[in-house]
Scaffold this active site. Structure first.
Site, PDB file in Angstrom:
ATOM      1  N   HIS A  88      13.542   4.429   2.299  1.00  0.00           N
ATOM      2  CA  HIS A  88      14.406   3.475   1.603  1.00  0.00           C
ATOM      3  C   HIS A  88      15.833   4.013   1.621  1.00  0.00           C
ATOM      4  O   HIS A  88      16.087   5.097   2.164  1.00  0.00           O
ATOM      5  CB  HIS A  88      13.913   3.220   0.182  1.00  0.00           C
ATOM      6  CG  HIS A  88      13.933   4.402  -0.732  1.00  0.00           C
ATOM      7  ND1 HIS A  88      13.139   5.517  -0.540  1.00  0.00           N
ATOM      8  CD2 HIS A  88      14.666   4.663  -1.851  1.00  0.00           C
ATOM      9  CE1 HIS A  88      13.362   6.388  -1.497  1.00  0.00           C
ATOM     10  NE2 HIS A  88      14.295   5.902  -2.301  1.00  0.00           N
ATOM     11  N   HIS A 142      18.061   4.805  -0.969  1.00  0.00           N
ATOM     12  CA  HIS A 142      18.692   5.614  -2.008  1.00  0.00           C
ATOM     13  C   HIS A 142      19.289   6.849  -1.343  1.00  0.00           C
ATOM     14  O   HIS A 142      18.719   7.385  -0.379  1.00  0.00           O
ATOM     15  CB  HIS A 142      17.689   5.997  -3.089  1.00  0.00           C
ATOM     16  CG  HIS A 142      17.470   4.914  -4.101  1.00  0.00           C
ATOM     17  ND1 HIS A 142      16.280   4.753  -4.783  1.00  0.00           N
ATOM     18  CD2 HIS A 142      18.309   3.933  -4.570  1.00  0.00           C
ATOM     19  CE1 HIS A 142      16.388   3.729  -5.618  1.00  0.00           C
ATOM     20  NE2 HIS A 142      17.601   3.215  -5.501  1.00  0.00           N
ATOM     21  N   ASP A 181      19.588  10.060  -1.793  1.00  0.00           N
ATOM     22  CA  ASP A 181      18.904  11.334  -1.562  1.00  0.00           C
ATOM     23  C   ASP A 181      17.896  11.257  -0.422  1.00  0.00           C
ATOM     24  O   ASP A 181      17.326  12.280  -0.029  1.00  0.00           O
ATOM     25  CB  ASP A 181      18.224  11.836  -2.842  1.00  0.00           C
ATOM     26  CG  ASP A 181      17.298  10.823  -3.490  1.00  0.00           C
ATOM     27  OD1 ASP A 181      17.628   9.629  -3.488  1.00  0.00           O
ATOM     28  OD2 ASP A 181      16.241  11.226  -4.024  1.00  0.00           O
ATOM     29  N   HIS A 182      17.704  10.065   0.126  1.00  0.00           N
ATOM     30  CA  HIS A 182      16.773   9.880   1.238  1.00  0.00           C
ATOM     31  C   HIS A 182      17.471   9.482   2.548  1.00  0.00           C
ATOM     32  O   HIS A 182      16.790   9.330   3.568  1.00  0.00           O
ATOM     33  CB  HIS A 182      15.735   8.819   0.888  1.00  0.00           C
ATOM     34  CG  HIS A 182      14.855   9.197  -0.254  1.00  0.00           C
ATOM     35  ND1 HIS A 182      13.588   9.718  -0.101  1.00  0.00           N
ATOM     36  CD2 HIS A 182      15.082   9.150  -1.598  1.00  0.00           C
ATOM     37  CE1 HIS A 182      13.066   9.967  -1.289  1.00  0.00           C
ATOM     38  NE2 HIS A 182      13.953   9.628  -2.218  1.00  0.00           N
ATOM     39  N   HIS A 202       8.740   0.253  -5.604  1.00  0.00           N
ATOM     40  CA  HIS A 202       9.947   0.949  -6.044  1.00  0.00           C
ATOM     41  C   HIS A 202      10.983  -0.117  -6.394  1.00  0.00           C
ATOM     42  O   HIS A 202      10.869  -1.253  -5.909  1.00  0.00           O
ATOM     43  CB  HIS A 202      10.442   1.863  -4.907  1.00  0.00           C
ATOM     44  CG  HIS A 202      11.405   2.919  -5.345  1.00  0.00           C
ATOM     45  ND1 HIS A 202      11.149   3.777  -6.386  1.00  0.00           N
ATOM     46  CD2 HIS A 202      12.638   3.276  -4.863  1.00  0.00           C
ATOM     47  CE1 HIS A 202      12.161   4.607  -6.535  1.00  0.00           C
ATOM     48  NE2 HIS A 202      13.085   4.319  -5.634  1.00  0.00           N
ATOM     49  N   ASP A 212       9.226   7.646  -2.966  1.00  0.00           N
ATOM     50  CA  ASP A 212       9.466   6.978  -4.242  1.00  0.00           C
ATOM     51  C   ASP A 212       8.637   5.711  -4.430  1.00  0.00           C
ATOM     52  O   ASP A 212       8.858   4.701  -3.759  1.00  0.00           O
ATOM     53  CB  ASP A 212      10.941   6.640  -4.360  1.00  0.00           C
ATOM     54  CG  ASP A 212      11.833   7.868  -4.251  1.00  0.00           C
ATOM     55  OD1 ASP A 212      11.344   8.909  -3.785  1.00  0.00           O
ATOM     56  OD2 ASP A 212      13.011   7.779  -4.632  1.00  0.00           O
ATOM     57  N   HIS A 254       9.849  16.536  -3.804  1.00  0.00           N
ATOM     58  CA  HIS A 254      10.756  15.592  -4.454  1.00  0.00           C
ATOM     59  C   HIS A 254      10.777  15.826  -5.961  1.00  0.00           C
ATOM     60  O   HIS A 254      10.532  14.934  -6.758  1.00  0.00           O
ATOM     61  CB  HIS A 254      10.332  14.155  -4.122  1.00  0.00           C
ATOM     62  CG  HIS A 254      11.400  13.128  -4.409  1.00  0.00           C
ATOM     63  ND1 HIS A 254      11.484  12.480  -5.614  1.00  0.00           N
ATOM     64  CD2 HIS A 254      12.405  12.635  -3.651  1.00  0.00           C
ATOM     65  CE1 HIS A 254      12.496  11.617  -5.584  1.00  0.00           C
ATOM     66  NE2 HIS A 254      13.065  11.709  -4.391  1.00  0.00           N
TER      67      HIS A 254
END
Length: 304
Positions: free
Chosen positions: A63, A65, A67-68, A141, A208, A266
């Site tokens: 996805h 976000h 941090d990914h 999510h 997530d 994570h």
């Protein structure tokens, strides 16, 4: 001996810490390199881990976000800087096409790499090759997110005693392998009579998400499960609110899905260490548990 291992490049969640970089996981699978969720600093982490950008053959985002995915610009530009010759396929939720375009062209550079976008628009296989098949499933999510499952096809292995019993030797073995049957004397021998099934290996990457059917489908009977364990059970309400799993839930998934090796990762910055994460997962799963650490290498268990 095949080369199959997970190179852990980062294990933090939203906020990196002194000891945990943002996400990043490179699965080396024979001649393939699947880079999952490269967060900030992934390019440097790869250097510290001793793996070159040329090892990457597929970029898989769960996805968008930060941090990914905020490591995508550096990785993409490094592919061109290193003049990587082979195509690199990029898989990501189709709803994030605009985000991927911005990441891919975040700054000026001379693009030479052959980066091929393969947006994921539905559940099912997204790629096939010598490695087997890569599948995607939608997760639960707050934003569109998918998990990935890599499945190697089952193969058949010759049993020497059975070959000898049927009088099959030398070039006849290859003939049997190619055609599935062979004449020996006055009878026909079938491949199934002198072989046993060797189950293909399986890998799953689950980030997530809240608990949902897709988590179990992705993790079913895998040899290596990489799964988020962002929160501890004390914060289960917070986990559900923000669309995450607890370490105990990760252990429950591994136990119910016949997982061989469970990799927890994570981790929220609110926890100073991950010992309680291991303990909570172990309450549900009595198998092989690995608490991921930055720059560690985790082998895929040998074939069943």
């Amino acid at each position: 001996m095949s080369n199959r291992e997970l190179v852990v490049l980062g294990t933090a969640s939203q906020v990196p810490t002194r000891h945990r970089n943002h996400n990043g996981y490179l699965l080396l699978w024979d001649g393939e390199g699947f880079l999952f969720d490269p967060g900030e600093g992934t390019q440097r982490q790869m250097m510290l881990a001793g793996v070159a950008a040329s090892r990457i053959t597929r970029l898989c985002l769960t996805h968008f976000h930060g941090d990914h995915c905020l490591g995508v610009p550096g990785v993409v530009q490094r592919l061109s800087l290193d003049d990587v010759k082979h195509p690199v396929h990029a898989h990501f939720p189709a709803s994030g096409l605009d985000y991927f375009a911005r990441l891919r062209h975040a700054s000026i550079f001379y693009e030479r790499a052959d980066l091929r976008e393969v947006p994921v628009s539905s559940d099912g296989p997204v790629a096939e090759g010598d490695f087997g098949a890569l599948h995607a499933r939608r997760l639960d999510h707050p934003v569109d997110a998918v998990g990935y499952r890599l499945v190697e096809p089952d193969r058949r292995r010759f049993v020497p005693d059975l070959l000898a019993e049927h009088g099959i030797t030398g070039p006849t073995v290859g003939q049997l392998q190619r055609s599935g049957t062979v004449e020996v004397g006055h009878r026909r021998v079938h491949l199934e009579e002198v072989t046993v099934v060797r189950p293909g290996q399986k890998f799953a990457f689950v980030m997530d998400t809240r608990m949902c059917d897709a988590v179990y489908d992705l993790a079913a009977d895998v040899d290596l499960l990489v799964i988020e364990a962002t929160f501890l059970t004390d914060d289960a309400e917070l986990a559900s609110q923000y669309g995450h799993l607890t370490a105990r839930q990760a252990g429950e998934v591994a136990a119910q899905c016949n997982v061989r090796r469970l990799v927890l990762t994570h981790f929220s910055q609110r926890y100073p260490d991950a010992r309680r994460h291991r303990a909570e997962a172990a309450e549900q799963f009595d198998g092989d548990i690995v608490v991921a650490e930055d720059l560690s290498r985790i082998p895929v268990p040998p074939g069943r």
